[in-house]
Design a protein around this motif. Sequence first.
Motif, PDB file in Angstrom:
ATOM      1  N   ASN A  68      -2.488   5.533  -0.864  1.00  0.00           N
ATOM      2  CA  ASN A  68      -2.987   4.184  -1.102  1.00  0.00           C
ATOM      3  C   ASN A  68      -1.553   3.215  -1.105  1.00  0.00           C
ATOM      4  O   ASN A  68      -1.589   1.948  -1.789  1.00  0.00           O
ATOM      5  CB  ASN A  68      -3.398   3.870  -2.663  1.00  0.00           C
ATOM      6  CG  ASN A  68      -4.924   4.763  -2.615  1.00  0.00           C
ATOM      7  OD1 ASN A  68      -5.443   4.667  -1.675  1.00  0.00           O
ATOM      8  ND2 ASN A  68      -5.283   4.924  -4.051  1.00  0.00           N
TER       9      ASN A  68
ATOM     10  N   LYS B 262       0.741   0.971   1.879  1.00  0.00           N
ATOM     11  CA  LYS B 262       0.718   0.601   3.370  1.00  0.00           C
ATOM     12  C   LYS B 262       1.647  -0.145   3.320  1.00  0.00           C
ATOM     13  O   LYS B 262       1.563  -1.469   2.974  1.00  0.00           O
ATOM     14  CB  LYS B 262      -0.846   0.349   3.702  1.00  0.00           C
ATOM     15  CG  LYS B 262      -0.628   0.250   5.128  1.00  0.00           C
ATOM     16  CD  LYS B 262      -2.206  -0.049   5.845  1.00  0.00           C
ATOM     17  CE  LYS B 262      -2.099  -0.143   7.340  1.00  0.00           C
ATOM     18  NZ  LYS B 262      -3.729  -0.275   7.723  1.00  0.00           N
TER      19      LYS B 262
ATOM     20  N   GLU C  46       0.410  -3.679  -8.949  1.00  0.00           N
ATOM     21  CA  GLU C  46      -0.036  -2.921  -7.677  1.00  0.00           C
ATOM     22  C   GLU C  46      -0.542  -4.085  -7.171  1.00  0.00           C
ATOM     23  O   GLU C  46      -1.523  -5.046  -7.443  1.00  0.00           O
ATOM     24  CB  GLU C  46      -0.736  -1.848  -7.777  1.00  0.00           C
ATOM     25  CG  GLU C  46      -1.068  -1.038  -6.363  1.00  0.00           C
ATOM     26  CD  GLU C  46      -1.951   0.007  -6.533  1.00  0.00           C
ATOM     27  OE1 GLU C  46      -2.464   0.717  -5.645  1.00  0.00           O
ATOM     28  OE2 GLU C  46      -2.127   0.452  -7.674  1.00  0.00           O
TER      29      GLU C  46
ATOM     30  N   ARG D 153      -2.513  -5.411  -3.112  1.00  0.00           N
ATOM     31  CA  ARG D 153      -3.291  -5.298  -1.903  1.00  0.00           C
ATOM     32  C   ARG D 153      -3.509  -6.435  -1.221  1.00  0.00           C
ATOM     33  O   ARG D 153      -4.073  -7.367  -1.819  1.00  0.00           O
ATOM     34  CB  ARG D 153      -4.428  -4.277  -2.223  1.00  0.00           C
ATOM     35  CG  ARG D 153      -4.108  -3.126  -2.932  1.00  0.00           C
ATOM     36  CD  ARG D 153      -5.617  -2.390  -3.171  1.00  0.00           C
ATOM     37  NE  ARG D 153      -5.197  -1.379  -4.184  1.00  0.00           N
ATOM     38  CZ  ARG D 153      -5.731  -1.410  -5.439  1.00  0.00           C
ATOM     39  NH1 ARG D 153      -6.402  -2.482  -6.012  1.00  0.00           N
ATOM     40  NH2 ARG D 153      -5.557  -0.521  -6.315  1.00  0.00           N
TER      41      ARG D 153
ATOM     42  N   TYR E  45      -5.930  -7.595   2.140  1.00  0.00           N
ATOM     43  CA  TYR E  45      -6.867  -7.577   3.084  1.00  0.00           C
ATOM     44  C   TYR E  45      -7.104  -8.260   4.518  1.00  0.00           C
ATOM     45  O   TYR E  45      -6.914  -9.698   3.976  1.00  0.00           O
ATOM     46  CB  TYR E  45      -8.453  -7.170   2.544  1.00  0.00           C
ATOM     47  CG  TYR E  45      -8.194  -6.108   1.452  1.00  0.00           C
ATOM     48  CD1 TYR E  45      -8.753  -4.811   1.923  1.00  0.00           C
ATOM     49  CD2 TYR E  45      -7.857  -6.258   0.115  1.00  0.00           C
ATOM     50  CE1 TYR E  45      -8.625  -3.543   0.859  1.00  0.00           C
ATOM     51  CE2 TYR E  45      -7.786  -5.252  -0.814  1.00  0.00           C
ATOM     52  CZ  TYR E  45      -8.253  -4.040  -0.571  1.00  0.00           C
ATOM     53  OH  TYR E  45      -8.118  -3.040  -1.374  1.00  0.00           O
TER      54      TYR E  45
ATOM     55  N   LEU F 133      -7.420  -2.903   4.960  1.00  0.00           N
ATOM     56  CA  LEU F 133      -6.409  -3.048   4.281  1.00  0.00           C
ATOM     57  C   LEU F 133      -4.892  -3.184   5.206  1.00  0.00           C
ATOM     58  O   LEU F 133      -4.982  -2.519   6.051  1.00  0.00           O
ATOM     59  CB  LEU F 133      -6.018  -1.709   3.504  1.00  0.00           C
ATOM     60  CG  LEU F 133      -4.899  -1.804   2.766  1.00  0.00           C
ATOM     61  CD1 LEU F 133      -4.977  -2.700   1.584  1.00  0.00           C
ATOM     62  CD2 LEU F 133      -4.605  -0.394   1.906  1.00  0.00           C
TER      63      LEU F 133
ATOM     64  N   SER G  53      -0.149  -2.459   0.972  1.00  0.00           N
ATOM     65  CA  SER G  53      -0.614  -2.375  -0.261  1.00  0.00           C
ATOM     66  C   SER G  53       0.988  -1.645  -1.049  1.00  0.00           C
ATOM     67  O   SER G  53       1.561  -0.870  -0.174  1.00  0.00           O
ATOM     68  CB  SER G  53      -1.492  -1.229  -0.495  1.00  0.00           C
ATOM     69  OG  SER G  53      -1.771  -0.782  -1.884  1.00  0.00           O
TER      70      SER G  53
END
Length: 419
Positions: free
Chosen positions: A288, A290, A398, A400, A402, A408, A411
Motif C-alpha cells: 500500500n 506508491k 497516511e 492517498r 487517486y 491510486l 500513497s
Amino acid sequence: QVEDAALELANQQNFPVAHKVGDEYAIQRPIREWFGKESINTGVIGAHPDFEYLDGTDQTKYHHITTVFIDIKNSTRLALRYDLEQVQKIKNAILRAASETVRALDGHVHRFMGDALMAYFGGITQDREGTCMAAINCAAMLRLLMDESISPTLQKQGIDPKDIGFRVGIDYGDDRDVLWSSYGYTDVSEVTATSFYVDAAAKLQSMASKDNAMLGNNLVQHLDLPEALTEQKTEIRDGKLAPVPYLLPNYALETGSSHNYKIHELKFTEFVRLLPLPIEMRQDLARNLKAYPGIQFQAFTKDINSSKEYKSLSRCVNKGTEVQFLIYIEAHALDGLRLPLRGEWVRKNHGKEAADVGMDKDELGTFEVKPNTANYGRNPTRYPWTRNAEYRGIHTMEVRIYDRQNALLFSDIIGVHIR
C-alpha cells in the motif's frame, strides 16, 4: 573470490554512492541522511563511554540500557562448505554491515564474539525511548541491507543464499534492572552491564529465525508498540504450526512457577512502511505504498521559534508537540491529468493512553488536488494538516491520492514516536 559485500551497497541504484571505494562509512552515510542525523558516528568498540570510568574499580552504577545481539546464522556450516578465506569474507561482510548500522543509528558496538556482535543503545545523556526505537530501526535496516545488497552480492559470487543470514535479539532493562560494573582485574578487565534483560537479548537472538528480530516483552511494553508491528513466533511441532509465546528455556522461579517471559517477533513487512527511507524504495518492500514523480509527503515538528523536518520514527517527541503533515506537489507534476484529484488521509493513535480514552480509532478525511490558479502553476502546491502529539506511543498519518478513474497515484505514511 568473495568481495566485501557490505560496501557493495554504494553501487546499488537506490543507495547514495560512497565518496570512495572501500569507504568505511559507506553504510553509515545514507542511513544517517535518511534518519536526519548529522555527521558520522566514529565511536569505537569496547566499553560504553558513559561507564568507562568504572574500569578496574569496584564501583557500580544502575542505569537503563537497550541491548542488541546480532548473530550470523549457519556460521558453523559455512566452514564445511567454503574455504576459510571465503568464510572470513562472508562473516566480515555481515559483521561490518551490522556494526556500521549500529553506529549509523547512534548505538555503541560493545564487542565482537566470534560470529556475533553485541551492542548497546542508550546512555547517560540519551533519550531512553528514542534509543529503544533506534535499536528496532537498526534491526530493520540490517534486514534491508541483507535483502537488498549483501545477499544478492554474495550470491553473484557463488554463495548459496541459504548459507548466509543473521538473527537479532533486542531487549530493554530499566534503571533498577541494569547494573554497570567492571569485571576482572585492572589489566584484564571489561566494563559491561549485568541484567536479566541483557541476557534475554542473547537468548532472543538464538530463538530468532533467519534474517528476523525477536523483541523482549519489556522493550515492547516500554515503547507500547502496537500489535500491528509485532507477531507471535511459531514453530513446527509434530507437523503442525505451534505458538512460542515465552523465552526459552522457561526458567522456574523460587516459587516453583514458570517465569513465562513473553517474546515478540518484529513484523518487518509492516515496520518497513514506517522507516524514513525514500518512498521509491519502500514501495518495493511494503504494501500500500506508491511513489509519484513530483509528489512528496513530509512532517515537521514546530515550536515557538522554528520548524524542523521530522523523519518517520527517527526521534521521540514530547506530548503537546505540534506536528504539521504536508503534501508537497511540484508545479508541473500533474500535467496531463484531469483535475481535481481525490485525496484521503487517515490519522491513527496507537497505544494504551489513546485506547483508554477512546482515541485509538481511525480519523478519516478527504481533500481535493486542484490546479494552482493563484500563481498560474509557477510554484508548488501544499496541502497541510496540523495536529498535536497527544498520546504516548506511535501516531501515524497516511495519505492517498487517486485520479479521476479512482486509480491510486500516490500513497505514503509517516509514524511519529511520542514519549
